[in-house]
Design an enzyme around this catalytic site. Structure first.
Site, mmCIF file in Angstrom:
data_model
loop_
_atom_site.group_PDB
_atom_site.id
_atom_site.type_symbol
_atom_site.label_atom_id
_atom_site.label_comp_id
_atom_site.label_asym_id
_atom_site.label_seq_id
_atom_site.Cartn_x
_atom_site.Cartn_y
_atom_site.Cartn_z
ATOM 1 N N GLY A 66 65.213 28.930 25.688
ATOM 2 C CA GLY A 66 64.989 28.083 26.689
ATOM 3 C C GLY A 66 65.109 26.478 26.343
ATOM 4 O O GLY A 66 65.196 26.182 24.861
ATOM 5 N N GLN B 13 63.617 17.323 25.021
ATOM 6 C CA GLN B 13 64.416 17.997 23.665
ATOM 7 C C GLN B 13 65.799 17.113 23.311
ATOM 8 O O GLN B 13 66.096 17.141 22.189
ATOM 9 C CB GLN B 13 64.469 19.221 23.610
ATOM 10 C CG GLN B 13 63.051 20.058 23.357
ATOM 11 C CD GLN B 13 63.463 21.544 23.296
ATOM 12 O OE1 GLN B 13 63.425 22.137 24.589
ATOM 13 N NE2 GLN B 13 63.333 22.267 22.336
ATOM 14 N N CYS C 165 60.596 27.032 18.017
ATOM 15 C CA CYS C 165 61.134 26.010 18.932
ATOM 16 C C CYS C 165 62.420 25.453 18.337
ATOM 17 O O CYS C 165 62.191 24.925 17.103
ATOM 18 C CB CYS C 165 59.923 24.900 19.167
ATOM 19 S SG CYS C 165 60.541 23.675 20.367
ATOM 20 N N LEU C 166 63.326 25.134 19.289
ATOM 21 C CA LEU C 166 64.640 24.562 18.729
ATOM 22 C C LEU C 166 64.012 23.074 17.965
ATOM 23 O O LEU C 166 64.998 22.702 17.232
ATOM 24 C CB LEU C 166 65.340 24.331 19.887
ATOM 25 C CG LEU C 166 66.296 25.541 20.244
ATOM 26 C CD1 LEU C 166 67.401 25.201 21.348
ATOM 27 C CD2 LEU C 166 66.959 26.131 19.145
ATOM 28 N N HIS D 200 56.073 27.672 27.587
ATOM 29 C CA HIS D 200 56.725 27.049 26.530
ATOM 30 C C HIS D 200 57.344 25.627 26.919
ATOM 31 O O HIS D 200 57.149 24.571 26.548
ATOM 32 C CB HIS D 200 57.352 27.739 25.467
ATOM 33 C CG HIS D 200 58.015 27.171 24.416
ATOM 34 N ND1 HIS D 200 57.614 27.532 23.115
ATOM 35 C CD2 HIS D 200 59.025 26.060 24.144
ATOM 36 C CE1 HIS D 200 58.332 26.645 22.314
ATOM 37 N NE2 HIS D 200 59.186 25.816 23.180
ATOM 38 N N GLU D 201 58.263 25.926 27.955
ATOM 39 C CA GLU D 201 59.228 24.764 28.329
ATOM 40 C C GLU D 201 58.674 23.674 29.220
ATOM 41 O O GLU D 201 58.763 22.591 29.264
ATOM 42 C CB GLU D 201 60.593 25.312 28.983
ATOM 43 C CG GLU D 201 61.456 26.143 28.389
ATOM 44 C CD GLU D 201 61.731 25.672 26.900
ATOM 45 O OE1 GLU D 201 61.694 24.753 26.603
ATOM 46 O OE2 GLU D 201 62.188 26.686 26.213
ATOM 47 N N HIS E 204 56.597 21.526 27.058
ATOM 48 C CA HIS E 204 57.261 20.430 26.831
ATOM 49 C C HIS E 204 57.439 19.016 27.668
ATOM 50 O O HIS E 204 57.309 17.963 27.243
ATOM 51 C CB HIS E 204 59.016 20.700 26.587
ATOM 52 C CG HIS E 204 59.198 21.448 25.178
ATOM 53 N ND1 HIS E 204 59.023 20.676 24.210
ATOM 54 C CD2 HIS E 204 59.720 22.605 24.700
ATOM 55 C CE1 HIS E 204 59.361 21.588 23.004
ATOM 56 N NE2 HIS E 204 59.831 22.676 23.533
HETATM 57 CO CO CO Z 1 60.535 24.405 22.426
#
Ligand code: CO
Length: 161
Positions: A46, A51, A89-90, A131-132, A135
């Protein structure tokens, strides 16, 4: 479509509250397309607009096998159950933690065609969406982790949400 750069883990945008998207303009459509391409490029499950340095309420989800989902102004209407699983997480490469999440959620959002839709999600999909959406509130998984994994526990299997 284009692959965009992820902001660094230290970037303050990751800690900001993202703003509501009132009008789905051409740049928003392009942003969502680029988010999908960037998520797939980095093999994330995701991605949220902050981000990429853009504090707007937009997320994308990788459903696998080339299927993706775009959610604008997503809101969790209902949630129940709790599951603890390992998350990454990226935006925070190299760290993984055990994070409790609701097992089942009902989420409402706008799609890229300005239509409101409601969906049920469970398990991994529910986890990715939670999770997203975090963010968009400036919340990172490390804030919710019960335990971070030791370097020895972190193997290539780590998934990037
Ligand atoms: Co993340």
């Amino acid at each position: 479509m284009a692959i965009r750069k992820l902001v660094s883990s230290e970037h303050e945008v990751l800690r900001e509250k993202a703003s509501v998207i009132k009008t789905i303009t051409r740049p928003i459509i392009v942003l969502l397309d680029d988010m999908v391409e960037t998520m797939c490029y980095y093999e994330g499950l995701g991605l949220a607009a902050p981000q990429l340095g853009i504090p707007r309420r937009a997320i994308v989800v990788n459903l696998g096998e080339g299927e993706t989902l775009k959610l604008i102004n997503p809101e969790i209407l209902e949630s129940d159950g709790e599951v603890v699983e390992v998350e990454g997480c990226l935006s925070l490469p190299g760290v993984l933690g055990e994070v409790p999440r609701a097992e089942n959620i009902v989420v409402e959002a706008l799609n890229g065609n300005n239509n409101t839709f409601k969906m049920n999600a469970t398990g991994l999909l529910a986890r990715i969406i939670q999770h997203e959406i975090d963010h968009l509130q400036g919340v990172l998984f490390v804030d919710r982790a019960r335990r971070m994994l030791d370097p020895e526990e972190i193997e290539a299997k780590g998934e990037n949400i």
